[in-house]
Design a protein around this motif. Sequence first.
Motif, PDB file in Angstrom:
ATOM      1  N   ARG A   1       0.852  -1.183   0.000  1.00  0.00           N
ATOM      2  CA  ARG A   1       0.000   0.000   0.000  1.00  0.00           C
ATOM      3  C   ARG A   1       0.892   1.238   0.000  1.00  0.00           C
ATOM      4  NH1 ARG A   1      -4.971   0.446   3.954  1.00  0.00           N
ATOM      5  NH2 ARG A   1      -6.160   1.625   2.472  1.00  0.00           N
ATOM      6  N   PRO A   2       0.524   2.281  -0.808  1.00  0.00           N
ATOM      7  CA  PRO A   2       1.333   3.503  -0.817  1.00  0.00           C
ATOM      8  C   PRO A   2       1.295   4.192   0.549  1.00  0.00           C
ATOM      9  CG  PRO A   2      -0.267   3.509  -2.606  1.00  0.00           C
ATOM     10  CD  PRO A   2      -0.561   2.328  -1.744  1.00  0.00           C
ATOM     11  N   ASP A   3       2.372   4.865   0.847  1.00  0.00           N
ATOM     12  CA  ASP A   3       2.482   5.592   2.116  1.00  0.00           C
ATOM     13  C   ASP A   3       1.591   6.827   2.060  1.00  0.00           C
ATOM     14  OD1 ASP A   3       3.290   6.595   4.531  1.00  0.00           O
ATOM     15  OD2 ASP A   3       5.242   7.289   3.819  1.00  0.00           O
ATOM     16  N   ASN A   4       0.797   7.039   3.087  1.00  0.00           N
ATOM     17  CA  ASN A   4      -0.090   8.214   3.155  1.00  0.00           C
ATOM     18  C   ASN A   4       0.620   9.443   3.700  1.00  0.00           C
ATOM     19  OD1 ASN A   4      -2.337   6.967   2.117  1.00  0.00           O
ATOM     20  ND2 ASN A   4      -3.161   6.393   4.114  1.00  0.00           N
ATOM     21  N   GLY A   5       1.839   9.289   4.140  1.00  0.00           N
ATOM     22  CA  GLY A   5       2.567  10.388   4.758  1.00  0.00           C
ATOM     23  C   GLY A   5       2.554  11.671   3.948  1.00  0.00           C
ATOM     24  N   PRO A   6       2.936  11.641   2.668  1.00  0.00           N
ATOM     25  CA  PRO A   6       2.936  12.893   1.887  1.00  0.00           C
ATOM     26  C   PRO A   6       1.555  13.531   1.773  1.00  0.00           C
ATOM     27  CG  PRO A   6       4.239  11.219   0.771  1.00  0.00           C
ATOM     28  CD  PRO A   6       3.533  10.541   1.924  1.00  0.00           C
ATOM     29  N   LEU A   7       0.530  12.702   1.647  1.00  0.00           N
ATOM     30  CA  LEU A   7      -0.831  13.249   1.548  1.00  0.00           C
ATOM     31  C   LEU A   7      -1.275  13.864   2.864  1.00  0.00           C
ATOM     32  CD1 LEU A   7      -2.639  10.532  -0.571  1.00  0.00           C
ATOM     33  CD2 LEU A   7      -1.838  12.782  -1.298  1.00  0.00           C
ATOM     34  N   VAL A   8      -0.954  13.224   3.954  1.00  0.00           N
ATOM     35  CA  VAL A   8      -1.301  13.756   5.274  1.00  0.00           C
ATOM     36  C   VAL A   8      -0.572  15.073   5.498  1.00  0.00           C
ATOM     37  CG1 VAL A   8      -1.082  13.377   7.762  1.00  0.00           C
ATOM     38  CG2 VAL A   8      -1.855  11.510   6.274  1.00  0.00           C
ATOM     39  N   GLU A   9       0.705  15.118   5.129  1.00  0.00           N
ATOM     40  CA  GLU A   9       1.484  16.344   5.289  1.00  0.00           C
ATOM     41  C   GLU A   9       0.917  17.465   4.416  1.00  0.00           C
ATOM     42  OE1 GLU A   9       6.032  17.968   4.666  1.00  0.00           O
ATOM     43  OE2 GLU A   9       5.683  15.816   4.786  1.00  0.00           O
TER      44      GLU A   9
END
Length: 80
Positions: A10-18
Amino acid sequence: MSTTFEEITRPDNGPLVELNNNMQEVFSQYRKMREYASYLEYELKQKDEHILKVENENSFLRDKHTTFDSNGKSVEPIIT
């Protein structure tokens, strides 16, 4: 028949959350600036109304205490 499955990650949601957090901060600052602009507009209107009131009072008092000669020019009152 043999089928192999590759592991799907699954892609990391980190960049979207940031990005979402950054956008929320931008919108928050925008709302604060709009509120401040509205406050300044309100204050300016209040000051303009106060200036108009004072100018009207000044005009009334000036007219009340000014006399005019036959040519319509104002005459300084003689104080004795």
